[in-house]
Design a protein around this motif. Structure first.
Motif, short mmCIF file in Angstrom:
data_model
loop_
_atom_site.label_atom_id
_atom_site.label_comp_id
_atom_site.label_asym_id
_atom_site.label_seq_id
_atom_site.Cartn_x
_atom_site.Cartn_y
_atom_site.Cartn_z
N ASP A 122 0.83 -1.21 0.00
CA ASP A 122 0.00 0.00 0.00
C ASP A 122 0.86 1.26 0.00
N ASP A 123 1.95 1.23 0.75
CA ASP A 123 2.82 2.41 0.81
C ASP A 123 3.52 2.65 -0.53
N THR B 210 0.94 4.06 -2.99
CA THR B 210 0.68 5.47 -2.68
C THR B 210 1.79 6.36 -3.20
N ASP B 211 3.03 5.90 -3.06
CA ASP B 211 4.18 6.68 -3.54
C ASP B 211 4.15 6.81 -5.07
N GLU C 242 1.55 6.50 -6.96
CA GLU C 242 0.34 7.25 -7.34
C GLU C 242 0.59 8.75 -7.29
N GLN C 243 1.24 9.22 -6.22
CA GLN C 243 1.47 10.66 -6.12
C GLN C 243 2.46 11.15 -7.18
#
Length: 375
Positions: free
Chosen positions: A361-362, A365-366, A368-369
């Motif tokens: 998940d981390d 998220t990285d 994705e941004q």
């Protein structure tokens, strides 16, 4: 035994001095003879053999299901020594997508020495068949390939090699013996850059060859290992043995995370293409399912917008480290074409990702941004 058990069992060594559970590091470069001139422990000089290297070579052979292993100072040293065992005038067939150091060795060192080589698409068996010459002595497989993750049918290509009287070798660095065992599929030799997953912590440089059986080719390569001296140091072997103990657990976890990242990237609007054999859309998915237990922890992604967009994504990530290499516990990302240099055939918008042991998940998220900043 299962791979998990083999990795633990084969790295043990009886310690007559203290009964240590972890094998001691033997740094001695020379070993004492008996009065009659014999060597009771089998070691003469550390370029020829060493207790730690013996343990590592045996462990790697067991993990790959081979007859014997040979440990070298790097993956390139292992590849170079194998090629040295061929003869001037021999012909080698190599995939059109492969680790750039392998064709560089062939072109810069071995072609002037007398080897010829042909690069073909290894997803096309007919192209391989038509490239076989009377003097073809080696077909070199790399699957999944670097950096486009093409999948080659190991068994079919090994059959082509043997029908032509040639050897078949496979660079199994990306898959590891946990995910894929080329010797079981007909290959004669497996090569590993053990720097990568087998070491597993980005802190040791080494390579290995594992042979399916004894014979002239193996004996020649083993002799050249000793003569050339590009052997793995005792401490490096000790570190690699430690890495084998957690290899199965690490690779399974990294592969599971890589699948999640590939699925996320496949759906993102800023992504042009994802190269990962675990995706059903991948052209080599069916073959990968047949010869791999999982799909690995490496993937490549092409970013819409060309080289500048790809470099921008790599520049914005926070958890991924921008670095060359793979197989460690930390996730890495790199713009592969700029690493390979001006003669690269790698797409300019491609980023190569080595998935580590961070939470999926981390990492998502990285990414994705970093990707969202493009849209």
């Amino acid at each position: 035994m299962h791979p998990e058990t083999l990795a633990i069992y084969q790295s043990r060594m009886a310690d007559a001095n203290a009964g240590a559970v972890v094998p001691p590091i033997s740094l001695s470069t020379t070993f004492e003879r008996e009065a009659d001139g014999s060597f009771p422990h089998g070691h003469i000089y550390s370029r020829s053999s060493n207790p730690n290297r013996d343990l590592l070579e045996t462990a790697l052979a067991q993990l790959e299901g081979g007859f014997a292993g040979l440990a070298f100072s790097s993956g390139q040293a292992a590849t170079m020594t194998l090629l040295l065992a061929l003869r001037p005038g021999d012909h080698v067939i190599l995939g059109d997508d492969a680790y750039h150091g392998t064709p560089a060795l062939l072109e810069e060192l071995f072609h002037p020495w007398g080897l010829t080589y042909t690069r073909v698409d290894f997803t096309d068996l007919e192209a391989i068949r038509s490239s076989i010459h009377e003097n073809t002595s080696l077909i070199w497989i790399e699957t999944p390939s670097n950096p486009l993750l093409k999948i080659a049918d190991i068994q079919a290509i090994a059959d082509l090699a043997h029908n032509a009287g040639a050897w078949c070798a496979c660079d199994n660095t990306w898959a590891t013996p946990i995910l894929q065992r080329p010797l079981d599929l007909g290959c004669d030799v497996v090569m590993h850059s053990t720097t990568k997953y087998i070491g597993g912590h980005s802190d040791v440089l080494s390579g290995a060859l594992i042979f399916r059986e004894d014979g002239d080719f193996y004996q020649r390569v083993r002799r050249y290992q000793t003569l050339g001296g590009a052997v793995a140091a005792p401490f490096d072997c000790w570190m690699l043995l430690r890495g084998t103990k957690t290899l199965t657990t690490r690779v399974k976890a990294q592969s599971a995370t890589a699948m999640q990242l590939a699925q996320f990237l496949h759906e993102h609007p800023a992504v042009e293409a994802v190269h990962y054999p675990g995706l059903e859309s991948h052209p080599g998915h069916a073959i990968a399912q047949k010869q791999m237990t999982r799909f690995g922890a490496m993937l490549s992604v092409q970013i819409k917008g060309g080289s500048d967009a790809a470099m921008a994504v790599a520049g914005r990530v926070q958890l991924f480290t921008r670095a060359t290499s793979l197989g460690g516990i930390e996730s890495l990302i790199e713009h592969r074409a700029s690493v390979e240099g001006p003669n690269t055939t790698t797409p300019q918008n491609l980023l190569r990702i080595s998935v580590g042991l961070e939470h999926a998940d981390d990492l998502i998220t990285d990414l994705e941004q970093a990707l969202n900043a493009l849209t």
